[in-house]
Design a protein around this motif. Structure first.
Motif, PDB file in Angstrom:
ATOM      1  N   GLY A 138      -4.014   1.198 -31.204  1.00  0.00           N
ATOM      2  CA  GLY A 138      -2.746   1.767 -30.760  1.00  0.00           C
ATOM      3  C   GLY A 138      -2.564   1.641 -29.273  1.00  0.00           C
ATOM      4  O   GLY A 138      -3.381   1.049 -28.568  1.00  0.00           O
ATOM      5  N   GLN A 139      -1.500   2.216 -28.827  1.00  0.00           N
ATOM      6  CA  GLN A 139      -1.130   2.122 -27.422  1.00  0.00           C
ATOM      7  C   GLN A 139      -0.809   3.517 -26.945  1.00  0.00           C
ATOM      8  O   GLN A 139       0.071   4.181 -27.481  1.00  0.00           O
ATOM      9  CB  GLN A 139       0.093   1.202 -27.306  1.00  0.00           C
ATOM     10  CG  GLN A 139       0.832   1.293 -26.016  1.00  0.00           C
ATOM     11  CD  GLN A 139       0.422   0.199 -25.039  1.00  0.00           C
ATOM     12  OE1 GLN A 139      -0.528  -0.538 -25.284  1.00  0.00           O
ATOM     13  NE2 GLN A 139       1.112   0.118 -23.941  1.00  0.00           N
ATOM     14  N   LEU A 140      -1.527   3.950 -25.941  1.00  0.00           N
ATOM     15  CA  LEU A 140      -1.203   5.242 -25.369  1.00  0.00           C
ATOM     16  C   LEU A 140       0.120   5.124 -24.618  1.00  0.00           C
ATOM     17  O   LEU A 140       0.526   4.056 -24.218  1.00  0.00           O
ATOM     18  CB  LEU A 140      -2.317   5.676 -24.416  1.00  0.00           C
ATOM     19  CG  LEU A 140      -3.684   5.854 -25.085  1.00  0.00           C
ATOM     20  CD1 LEU A 140      -4.768   6.040 -24.035  1.00  0.00           C
ATOM     21  CD2 LEU A 140      -3.678   7.029 -26.049  1.00  0.00           C
ATOM     22  N   ALA A 141       0.771   6.213 -24.455  1.00  0.00           N
ATOM     23  CA  ALA A 141       2.063   6.223 -23.759  1.00  0.00           C
ATOM     24  C   ALA A 141       3.115   5.421 -24.495  1.00  0.00           C
ATOM     25  O   ALA A 141       4.051   4.927 -23.893  1.00  0.00           O
ATOM     26  CB  ALA A 141       1.924   5.730 -22.316  1.00  0.00           C
ATOM     27  N   ALA A 176      -6.133  -2.036 -28.301  1.00  0.00           N
ATOM     28  CA  ALA A 176      -4.699  -2.312 -28.414  1.00  0.00           C
ATOM     29  C   ALA A 176      -4.413  -3.319 -29.514  1.00  0.00           C
ATOM     30  O   ALA A 176      -3.308  -3.398 -30.019  1.00  0.00           O
ATOM     31  CB  ALA A 176      -4.161  -2.839 -27.088  1.00  0.00           C
ATOM     32  N   SER A 204       0.002  -4.320 -31.144  1.00  0.00           N
ATOM     33  CA  SER A 204       0.673  -4.403 -29.861  1.00  0.00           C
ATOM     34  C   SER A 204       0.896  -5.863 -29.471  1.00  0.00           C
ATOM     35  O   SER A 204       1.993  -6.284 -29.177  1.00  0.00           O
ATOM     36  CB  SER A 204      -0.171  -3.693 -28.813  1.00  0.00           C
ATOM     37  OG  SER A 204       0.351  -3.902 -27.551  1.00  0.00           O
ATOM     38  N   ALA A 253       6.949   4.650 -23.330  1.00  0.00           N
ATOM     39  CA  ALA A 253       6.979   5.630 -22.253  1.00  0.00           C
ATOM     40  C   ALA A 253       6.973   7.058 -22.757  1.00  0.00           C
ATOM     41  O   ALA A 253       7.221   7.966 -22.003  1.00  0.00           O
ATOM     42  CB  ALA A 253       8.160   5.409 -21.304  1.00  0.00           C
ATOM     43  N   PHE A 286       7.956   4.498 -16.173  1.00  0.00           N
ATOM     44  CA  PHE A 286       6.752   4.831 -15.420  1.00  0.00           C
ATOM     45  C   PHE A 286       7.012   5.030 -13.928  1.00  0.00           C
ATOM     46  O   PHE A 286       6.336   5.837 -13.299  1.00  0.00           O
ATOM     47  CB  PHE A 286       5.673   3.776 -15.636  1.00  0.00           C
ATOM     48  CG  PHE A 286       4.968   3.945 -16.942  1.00  0.00           C
ATOM     49  CD1 PHE A 286       3.833   4.737 -17.016  1.00  0.00           C
ATOM     50  CD2 PHE A 286       5.445   3.363 -18.084  1.00  0.00           C
ATOM     51  CE1 PHE A 286       3.183   4.931 -18.216  1.00  0.00           C
ATOM     52  CE2 PHE A 286       4.798   3.535 -19.296  1.00  0.00           C
ATOM     53  CZ  PHE A 286       3.667   4.319 -19.364  1.00  0.00           C
ATOM     54  N   ARG A 313      -1.416   2.796 -18.495  1.00  0.00           N
ATOM     55  CA  ARG A 313      -0.870   2.968 -19.840  1.00  0.00           C
ATOM     56  C   ARG A 313       0.409   2.176 -20.070  1.00  0.00           C
ATOM     57  O   ARG A 313       0.967   2.195 -21.168  1.00  0.00           O
ATOM     58  CB  ARG A 313      -0.628   4.459 -20.098  1.00  0.00           C
ATOM     59  CG  ARG A 313      -1.932   5.222 -20.093  1.00  0.00           C
ATOM     60  CD  ARG A 313      -1.760   6.675 -20.369  1.00  0.00           C
ATOM     61  NE  ARG A 313      -3.065   7.335 -20.423  1.00  0.00           N
ATOM     62  CZ  ARG A 313      -3.294   8.440 -21.094  1.00  0.00           C
ATOM     63  NH1 ARG A 313      -2.317   9.019 -21.762  1.00  0.00           N
ATOM     64  NH2 ARG A 313      -4.484   8.979 -21.094  1.00  0.00           N
ATOM     65  N   ILE A 314       0.880   1.487 -19.037  1.00  0.00           N
ATOM     66  CA  ILE A 314       2.061   0.638 -19.232  1.00  0.00           C
ATOM     67  C   ILE A 314       1.745  -0.443 -20.249  1.00  0.00           C
ATOM     68  O   ILE A 314       2.603  -0.859 -21.014  1.00  0.00           O
ATOM     69  CB  ILE A 314       2.505   0.034 -17.880  1.00  0.00           C
ATOM     70  CG1 ILE A 314       3.074   1.145 -16.988  1.00  0.00           C
ATOM     71  CG2 ILE A 314       3.508  -1.097 -18.075  1.00  0.00           C
ATOM     72  CD1 ILE A 314       3.419   0.722 -15.576  1.00  0.00           C
ATOM     73  N   CYS A 315       0.500  -0.900 -20.314  1.00  0.00           N
ATOM     74  CA  CYS A 315       0.163  -2.029 -21.187  1.00  0.00           C
ATOM     75  C   CYS A 315      -1.249  -1.901 -21.733  1.00  0.00           C
ATOM     76  O   CYS A 315      -2.177  -1.616 -20.977  1.00  0.00           O
ATOM     77  CB  CYS A 315       0.274  -3.339 -20.407  1.00  0.00           C
ATOM     78  SG  CYS A 315      -0.021  -4.788 -21.445  1.00  0.00           S
ATOM     79  N   GLY A 316      -1.381  -2.140 -23.058  1.00  0.00           N
ATOM     80  CA  GLY A 316      -2.704  -2.127 -23.675  1.00  0.00           C
ATOM     81  C   GLY A 316      -3.439  -3.435 -23.489  1.00  0.00           C
ATOM     82  O   GLY A 316      -4.635  -3.534 -23.744  1.00  0.00           O
TER      83      GLY A 316
END
Lengths: 150, 430
Positions: free
Chosen positions: A14-17, A42, A89, A126, B43, B61-64
């Motif tokens: 998953g992806q935080l935020a 991710a 992702s 976001a 952000f 956290r903008i990008c995994g």
């Protein structure tokens, strides 16, 4: 990370935020605190590395099309085509990783994956917090993944 | 007037969500709009009112896929504002962390996401049926990159070990040395991968790009250097805003960027290679020469080869840094908060990533600006598609769609980073 090789590795994807897309990572964190061997990623390429190393894997990922948000689903690799779709992702999603594992390492190895899906509406970029319905699924999803990992 | 519309609901193998509309009039593409329509990333606003020391963990956290890039640009920008200089082993550890991300990101894109385009295959799963050894090999290389990030960053996704002034914990030498066998094996795999990629057929296409990257006096650039271009730009990164302006377009939630007075430019692997070919490691330089890459290259399709060369740079550098590593006396240097404005440009896998922060005397961020590489590359990608008219006009709708998607993937767009998935529509006027 603790645990032994007989236990499956729990991989949270998953992806935080990104709102509810983080559910897989957060379930993995909960299980890490309880002594399970976990990974948080991710994309699902780590699943391939673990399968190549002969490990069993329990994947926890957000899914779309799996019912109301927060629904916890026990999925088999065969369920992924046309069924609830785990979200990836970038690059390799869960279905792709399992298909690749079958091609690269053999179907027996690819079968060493169990999937726990948590239904979400859709990732929200976001957004840091989970929605209440999906947050409430952390414990049931963790319990299901833990049972599959033992 | 005959009109033909091509609609693709999702452009696969890119990160994030967006759409592309192309309007063809005869042999001309008269309109190319890359529409990035994920909800805008907030952000920059999120950072305002937060402690500057939180910037690395929040922006990661903008990008995994490229969290390290966000951490590196944010720490260096905040340190610029606070007057902090990080040198020695700590600086080398940051470069090592970036090497890990370059290896992971480049290998994933080259083999799993982009190579299928060149072979007319739909995806990596089909590629694996025809070239299982190459796919297995690329996964081993990627795993070596993951191992660096996990060891040094604390975890594979959104690493947590980077802080203003250095790291929370510096690794022991033995921890890093344990990575060496996997990295050395990955370097041999990477050489074989480049030779295989060189057998692909590259469409004939060149444009007179303004290529922009960092340039460092001695190193292939990652964390520092001056901002230079193929058309004479040569500035301190603090002057970014005086030479490059971001602007809105009505159809995208990501800002476009242009060099003031000149227009679109391209950042990324091709720019870095063209402007820094003399900074390659010997093994990477040998690989570039072997596959016919030199600084005169302006064919974006050959960027897949450049990524291979850069993967070798990152592996060479990672091995060098680990072999020479002596743990620093402290995991970080002291940090004293003060008011200031800080800038940094670092080289994310997809190109230059600019961060700027205004910080008050309590260390609170008052204003943040983040210009991701995909955002900066948007207009250049559209200009590539505009220049492809004669090629696209002669193709069927299905073929033209595949060719356009292939061209977009030259840039490995990370749309989530730039705010922003791709739905593709062609309109053919006649």
């Amino acid at each position: 990370m603790t645990g032994d090789a007989a236990r499956a590795v729990i991989v949270g994807i998953g992806q935080l935020a990104a709102g509810d897309d983080a559910i897989g990572v957060l379930v993995a964190r909960v299980l890490a605190e309880r002594g399970f061997e976990t990974r948080a990623c991710a994309d699902a390429s780590v699943v391939l590395a673990l399968l190549e190393a002969g490990r069993r894997v329990v994947v926890v990922d957000a899914v779309v099309g799996g019912g109301p948000p927060g629904t916890v689903l026990r999925l088999d690799p065969g369920d992924l085509a046309g069924g609830p779709a785990p979200l990836s992702s970038h690059g390799i999603g869960v279905a792709e990783a399992i298909e690749l594992a079958g091609t690269l390492y053999g179907e027996r190895i690819a079968a060493a994956v169990a999937i726990v899906g948590v239904a979400i509406d859709r990732p929200q970029r976001a957004a840091v917090e989970l929605s209440p319905a999906v947050a409430a699924a952390i414990e049931p999803a963790a319990a299901l993944a833990a049972g599959l990992a033992r | 007037m005959a009109t033909r519309t091509i609609q693709v609901d999702v452009l696969a193998r890119v990160e994030g969500e967006g759409a592309l509309t192309l309007v063809l009039d005869g042999d001309d593409v008269v309109e190319a709009k890359l529409k990035l329509f994920e909800p805008p990333r907030l952000f920059e606003a999120m950072m305002c009112g937060r402690a500057c020391t939180e910037a690395p963990d929040i922006t990661a956290r903008i990008c995994g896929i490229c969290p390290v890039a966000y951490q590196m640009s944010s720490v260096h920008a905040v340190e610029d504002a606070l007057g902090i200089r990080v040198d020695g082993a700590l600086r080398e550890l940051r470069r090592l962390l970036y090497c890990g991300e370059w290896i992971e990101s480049h290998t994933l894109h080259m083999v799993m996401l982009h190579a299928p385009d060149f072979l007319g295959l739909p995806d990596a799963m089909t590629l694996a049926k025809y070239h299982p050894e190459r796919v297995r090999g690329s996964l081993r290389v990627k795993k070596a990159g993951n191992a660096i990030v996990a060891t040094l960053g604390g975890r594979e996704i959104h690493p947590v070990n980077v802080k203003i002034g250095g790291f929370y914990r510096a690794p022991r030498r033995a921890e890093l040395e344990a990575l060496l066998p996997e990295l050395r094996a990955a370097r041999d795999e990477a050489d074989a991968m480049i030779d295989w990629l060189a057998t692909l057929e590259f469409p004939a296409f060149e444009r007179d790009y303004e290529l922009v990257s960092l340039r460092h006096p001695a190193e292939y650039p990652m964390n520092e250097g001056r901002l230079v271009s193929t058309k004479g730009l040569d500035i301190d990164v603090r002057e970014f805003g005086q030479h490059i302006e971001e602007h809105q377009v009505p159809y995208s939630t990501a800002l476009h960027a242009r060099i003031i007075g000149r227009g679109a430019y391209q950042a990324g692997p091709l720019a870095r290679f063209v402007l820094n070919a003399d900074r390659l490691t010997p093994r990477a330089a040998a690989a570039a020469a072997r596959v016919g890459l030199d600084p005169s290259c302006r064919n974006p399709y050959r960027m897949i080869l450049v990524r291979g060369v850069e993967t070798l740079v990152a592996l060479d550098e990672a091995i060098r840094i680990i072999e020479a590593y002596t743990p620093p006396p402290a995991a970080s240097v002291p940090v004293e908060l003060r008011a200031g404005v800080g800038h940094a440009v670092t080289e994310a896998p997809r190109g230059i990533l600019y961060h700027r922060y205004e910080i008050d005397d309590a260390g609170i961020v008052q204003h943040a600006q983040i210009a991701p590489p995909t955002s900066q590359n948007q207009r250049g990608i559209e200009e590539d598609l505009l220049a492809m008219g004669p090629v696209l006009a002669g193709l069927s709708i299905e073929q033209a769609t595949r060719r356009a998607e292939h061209a977009i993937r030259n840039y490995d767009p990370c749309i989530s980073c730039s705010t922003h998935f791709l739905t593709l529509a062609f309109e053919r006027r006649r």
